[in-house]
Design an enzyme around this catalytic site. Structure first.
Site, PDB file in Angstrom:
ATOM      1  N   HIS A 178       0.851  -1.197   0.000  1.00  0.00           N
ATOM      2  CA  HIS A 178       0.000   0.000   0.000  1.00  0.00           C
ATOM      3  C   HIS A 178       0.885   1.245   0.000  1.00  0.00           C
ATOM      4  CE1 HIS A 178      -3.350  -2.684   1.697  1.00  0.00           C
ATOM      5  NE2 HIS A 178      -3.611  -2.417   0.429  1.00  0.00           N
ATOM      6  N   GLU A 181       1.750   3.717   3.116  1.00  0.00           N
ATOM      7  CA  GLU A 181       2.247   3.148   4.372  1.00  0.00           C
ATOM      8  C   GLU A 181       3.771   3.199   4.384  1.00  0.00           C
ATOM      9  OE1 GLU A 181       0.208  -0.669   4.326  1.00  0.00           O
ATOM     10  OE2 GLU A 181      -1.741   0.323   4.234  1.00  0.00           O
ATOM     11  N   ARG A 236      -3.335   4.835  -1.853  1.00  0.00           N
ATOM     12  CA  ARG A 236      -3.205   3.459  -1.350  1.00  0.00           C
ATOM     13  C   ARG A 236      -2.964   2.431  -2.469  1.00  0.00           C
ATOM     14  NH1 ARG A 236      -5.390  -0.200   2.607  1.00  0.00           N
ATOM     15  NH2 ARG A 236      -6.607  -1.898   1.744  1.00  0.00           N
ATOM     16  N   HIS A 306       2.720  -3.925   6.610  1.00  0.00           N
ATOM     17  CA  HIS A 306       1.783  -2.828   6.350  1.00  0.00           C
ATOM     18  C   HIS A 306       1.802  -1.872   7.544  1.00  0.00           C
ATOM     19  CE1 HIS A 306      -0.691  -4.527   2.916  1.00  0.00           C
ATOM     20  NE2 HIS A 306       0.056  -5.578   3.250  1.00  0.00           N
ATOM     21  N   GLU A 380       0.986  -5.084  10.918  1.00  0.00           N
ATOM     22  CA  GLU A 380       0.533  -3.694  10.816  1.00  0.00           C
ATOM     23  C   GLU A 380       1.367  -2.921  11.819  1.00  0.00           C
ATOM     24  OE1 GLU A 380      -1.803  -2.323   8.894  1.00  0.00           O
ATOM     25  OE2 GLU A 380      -3.074  -3.967   8.238  1.00  0.00           O
TER      26      GLU A 380
HETATM   27  O1  0X9 Z   1      -6.810  -4.212   4.634  1.00  0.00           O
HETATM   28  C1  0X9 Z   1      -5.636  -4.569   4.388  1.00  0.00           C
HETATM   29  O2  0X9 Z   1      -5.253  -4.872   3.270  1.00  0.00           O
HETATM   30  C2  0X9 Z   1      -4.620  -4.623   5.538  1.00  0.00           C
HETATM   31  N1  0X9 Z   1      -4.776  -3.454   6.364  1.00  0.00           N
HETATM   32  S1  0X9 Z   1      -4.281  -1.999   5.786  1.00  0.00           S
HETATM   33  O3  0X9 Z   1      -4.697  -0.993   6.694  1.00  0.00           O
HETATM   34  N2  0X9 Z   1      -2.688  -1.974   5.755  1.00  0.00           N
HETATM   35  O4  0X9 Z   1      -4.785  -1.830   4.468  1.00  0.00           O
HETATM   36  C3  0X9 Z   1      -4.871  -5.862   6.377  1.00  0.00           C
HETATM   37  C4  0X9 Z   1      -4.601  -7.125   5.641  1.00  0.00           C
HETATM   38  C5  0X9 Z   1      -4.990  -8.340   6.411  1.00  0.00           C
HETATM   39  N3  0X9 Z   1      -5.060  -9.492   5.560  1.00  0.00           N
HETATM   40  C6  0X9 Z   1      -6.054  -9.674   4.631  1.00  0.00           C
HETATM   41  N4  0X9 Z   1      -7.060  -8.877   4.545  1.00  0.00           N
HETATM   42  N5  0X9 Z   1      -5.958 -10.737   3.868  1.00  0.00           N
HETATM   43 ZN    ZN Z   2      -1.668  -1.893   4.012  1.00  0.00          ZN
END
Ligand code: 0X9
Ligand code: ZN
Ligand code: ZN
Length: 419
Positions: A178, A181, A236, A306, A380
């Site tokens: 992303h 980040e 993003r 992330h 995260e």
């Molecule tokens: O939503 C996401 O892609 C991730 N959080 S973020 O805030 N960095 O965008 C979390 C990813 C967790 N894993 C999956 N959703 N598979």
């Molecule tokens: Zn992310």
């Protein structure tokens, strides 16, 4: 004359990232307490007056759980009045988003140009860093190009590990999926620097790189990263053009082939969680997935970095069903976040993505896991919302140092549990 020179630099370095896209926007943290509150939050987010700061799908917003919203400047007073009227209590996390963004670019402009790991670096700097660090450490690091981005930039992978002449088990780690980040690419660079610094010493990391290879992608979503430096700090997604829409980009972490586009994803190209026209439609996602598929017999763990939330997540995110080794993953995550906390007391939570964060399909962690990589984690990193994606540079060093402890813990465990 000096002023002119400086102005020239500002324009050259920052591009229009300081265009006042976020002037007067606020970030509010609020917890819905009843159905009226929930309905209100759904309505405002559908009108675009406010947007979930963290990209949950709005339909998953529940009561009793704090949610952060970015409220557009024009609507701040309206929304505050409405919130008061319906008795929805809130806290202001950020008074003016634009000021936070500009502070960050100001610091970047005024610092010295030497490469240091406690600064954020733009893509040109990171790209030349990958070349230099590989060239200077030929026994430890080699650089591969695993594909090109939509806009034609190289996607690099650094293979970090002592050359032994025989195939070694590997841990794959990617950063910068992303764009906004920024702490994530900073961590991958820190990690590689630490491997170099401790090489040949009696450190845990040295034992790991003696026995295993780390396959590190410092920035996956290169185009998005560039865009977050030059046009929109809070971008993003990727930068691919969408058919039949003026909105650009796909969420790379909704584009993997893991129950693709079923939950926590959007089919709207304008959404920040757009899943794309089909799984692996994004060149960056395809490059990562192809590489992992082609090396799946040696890759024993998958790590994706992330921000922000201070969480260590493991599969699944696309379902509430438990991973077959849920117990083992939970134990590992618990020990990893405990190691992380031992340095500065930073608290992380852990759990499956669906139970600890939100239901979301198409993520790289679930995809790698279903491919057979049974140790699969999403980190995260800092913080929990005070600065969010705009984490100040002063926090790079402590964030990376503490995260190293968690990664070392996982890597050591994987090394002792090869399969
Ligand atoms: O939503 C996401 O892609 C991730 N959080 S973020 O805030 N960095 O965008 C979390 C990813 C967790 N894993 C999956 N959703 N598979
Ligand atoms: Zn992310
Ligand atoms: Zn969130």
């Amino acid at each position: 004359m000096h002023t002119l020179l400086l102005l020239g630099l500002i324009v050259a370095v920052a591009g229009s990232a300081s265009a006042e896209l976020y002037e007067g926007d606020k970030v509010l943290r609020l917890t819905a307490e009843n159905d009226l509150h929930l309905q209100f939050l759904r309505n405002v987010s559908h009108t675009g007056k406010a947007e979930l700061w963290h990209p949950h799908s709005i339909d998953l917003v529940t009561t009793e759980k704090a949610m952060d919203f970015r409220v557009a400047a024009d609507w701040v007073s309206d929304i505050q009045a409405e919130l008061e009227k319906i008795g929805l209590k809130y806290e202001i996390l950020t008074e003016n988003l634009q000021i936070l963004i500009e502070n960050q670019f100001d610091r970047i402009r005024t610092r010295s140009f030497s490469y240091d790991y406690s600064s954020y670096h733009n893509w040109d700097q990171i790209e030349s860093w990958t070349a230099t660090i590989a060239k200077e450490n030929p026994n430890l690091i080699s650089r591969l190009v695993i594909g090109q981005s939509y806009e034609g930039r190289n996607i690099y992978l650094l293979q970090v590990g002592k050359r032994t002449g025989s195939p070694k088990p590997a841990i794959f780690m990617d950063c910068g999926t992303h764009a906004r980040e920024w702490i994530s690419p900073a961590f991958c660079q820190w990690f590689v620097k630490e491997a170099v610094r401790t090489y040949g010493t009696r450190s845990p990391l040295n034992s790991i790189v003696n026995e295993m290879d780390f396959l590190v992608i410092p920035v996956v979503n290169v185009d998005g990263y560039v865009y977050s430096w030059t046009e929109d700090r809070l971008w993003r997604k990727t930068r691919s053009k969408n058919f039949n829409s003026d909105c650009v980009g796909t969420d790379p972490n909704r584009n993997f082939n893991a129950e693709w586009c079923t939950s926590g994803s959007s089919r709207n190209p304008c959404s920040s969680i757009y899943c794309g026209p089909y799984a692996e439609s994004e060149k960056e996602v395809k490059a990562v997935a192809d590489f992992i598929r082609n090396h799946s017999s040696v890759i024993k763990a998958y790590l994706t970095i992330h921000s922000y939330a201070q969480k260590c997540l493991f599969p699944y995110s696309y379902t509430y069903s438990l991973a077959f080794n849920d117990n083992e993953l939970a134990n590992l995550a618990q020990n990893a976040v405990q190691a992380l906390k031992s340095l500065y007391g930073t608290e992380y939570t852990f759990g499956s993505g669906s139970s600890s964060m939100y239901l979301a399909s198409g993520g790289s962690d679930d995809w790698a896991y279903d491919l057979g990589i049974k140790y699969s984690f999403t980190f995260e990193l800092r913080d929990t919302g005070k600065y969010g994606f705009l984490l100040p540079e002063t926090q790079i060093r402590p964030t990376c140092e503490e995260t190293m402890l968690a990664i070392n813990y996982i890597a050591t465990y994987v090394l002792n549990h090869l399969y």
